[in-house]
Design an enzyme around this catalytic site. Structure first.
Site, short mmCIF file in Angstrom:
data_model
loop_
_atom_site.label_atom_id
_atom_site.label_comp_id
_atom_site.label_asym_id
_atom_site.label_seq_id
_atom_site.Cartn_x
_atom_site.Cartn_y
_atom_site.Cartn_z
N LYS A 74 -2.35 -9.47 17.40
CA LYS A 74 -3.34 -10.46 16.98
C LYS A 74 -3.12 -11.79 17.70
O LYS A 74 -4.06 -12.42 18.20
CB LYS A 74 -3.26 -10.67 15.47
CG LYS A 74 -3.73 -9.51 14.63
CD LYS A 74 -3.53 -9.84 13.14
CE LYS A 74 -3.87 -8.70 12.24
NZ LYS A 74 -3.60 -9.02 10.80
N CYS A 99 -0.49 -13.08 11.38
CA CYS A 99 0.27 -12.36 10.36
C CYS A 99 -0.36 -11.00 10.11
O CYS A 99 -1.55 -10.79 10.33
CB CYS A 99 0.30 -13.12 9.03
SG CYS A 99 0.90 -14.80 9.11
N ASP A 100 0.47 -10.08 9.60
CA ASP A 100 -0.04 -8.80 9.14
C ASP A 100 0.87 -8.35 7.99
O ASP A 100 2.09 -8.47 8.08
CB ASP A 100 -0.04 -7.75 10.25
CG ASP A 100 -0.82 -6.52 9.85
OD1 ASP A 100 -2.06 -6.55 9.94
OD2 ASP A 100 -0.20 -5.52 9.44
N SER A 101 0.28 -7.84 6.92
CA SER A 101 1.05 -7.46 5.73
C SER A 101 0.73 -6.03 5.30
O SER A 101 -0.40 -5.56 5.41
CB SER A 101 0.73 -8.40 4.55
OG SER A 101 1.05 -9.73 4.86
N GLY A 136 4.61 -9.36 8.82
CA GLY A 136 5.03 -9.70 10.17
C GLY A 136 4.35 -10.99 10.59
O GLY A 136 3.16 -11.19 10.33
#
Length: 233
Positions: A74, A99-101, A136
């Site tokens: 991203k 971010c990535d969750s 992340g």
């Protein structure tokens, strides 16, 4: 429920976002935008394009590697968009924040549910169990003056939670509410559900943005600008 921590680091990072850095949030998540806004940050929003969250056959699938891979993809996509547009902040370094969750329970990685049926499956998996939310984070600087002065920073933050065993009535009620849509693991900690309890880690991380860790990174970037010979990230 307190989501925004009260800390000197967070206040200082918010000040730096107004005076020193242009922060670009590479996300269309309204929850991440709200967290930054409520913490006093000034920022622009430029989501990654469709296709940035794709994996090739060799990509790791464990949750920690997965969220870090997606966050980096991203951020890279938004950096490419900014450079293609020539969109830079004058006299300020730009920090692209992505971010990535996901939720992780019993060895299964739970992302955003596809539909109500998928949300029900996830909630039944989580019901009565301890699970983890892993986020992340990728922070990629763009500095007009010196591209090498600031370096990218990548990390993963984890929080542990326990979900009480859900009765059928409570499960159906939550599914009917639609609050599960667009949320990793099909639940929203910020919704104030009394059947979710934080066991350890950051509350804001459960929502999708570990504010304390991001604040510390922004402060370290400011330190690197003032002392280019010292790399602290």
């Amino acid at each position: 429920m307190t989501i925004i921590p009260s800390s000197t680091n967070l206040r200082e990072a918010a000040r730096l976002s107004r005076e020193t850095f242009r922060i670009v949030l590479a996300s269309q998540s309204p929850r991440r935008r709200q967290l930054l806004h409520d913490s006093g940050f000034r920022f622009d929003v430029l989501p990654a394009r469709e296709g940035a969250e794709t994996l090739d056959a060799q990509s790791p699938l464990d949750p920690t590697s997965l969220v870090l891979t997606f966050a980096r993809k991203k951020a890279a996509d938004v950096v490419e968009q900014l450079r293609a547009r020539g969109d830079r902040a004058k006299s300020r370094a730009t920090l692209v924040l992505a971010c990535d969750s996901v939720a992780e329970c019993q060895g299964e990685t739970l992302g955003k549910p596809r539909d109500r049926e998928d949300a029900e499956r996830m909630l039944r998996t989580l019901s009565g169990s301890i699970h983890y939310v892993r986020t992340g984070v990728a922070i990629v600087p763009i500095d007009d003056e010196d591209e090498q002065r600031l370096q990218p920073f990548f990390f993963v933050e984890s929080s542990a939670l326990i979900m009480e065993r859900l009765s059928e009535e409570r499960l159906v009620g939550y599914l009917d509410s639609g609050l599960w849509r667009g949320k990793a693991g099909a639940f929203g900690y910020q919704d104030g559900n009394d059947w979710l309890k934080l066991l350890g880690g950051s509350e804001s991380n459960v929502v999708g943005l570990p504010l304390e860790a991001v604040a510390l990174a922004v402060m370290r970037y400011a330190n690197d600008l003032s002392d280019p010979g010292q790399v602290s990230l």
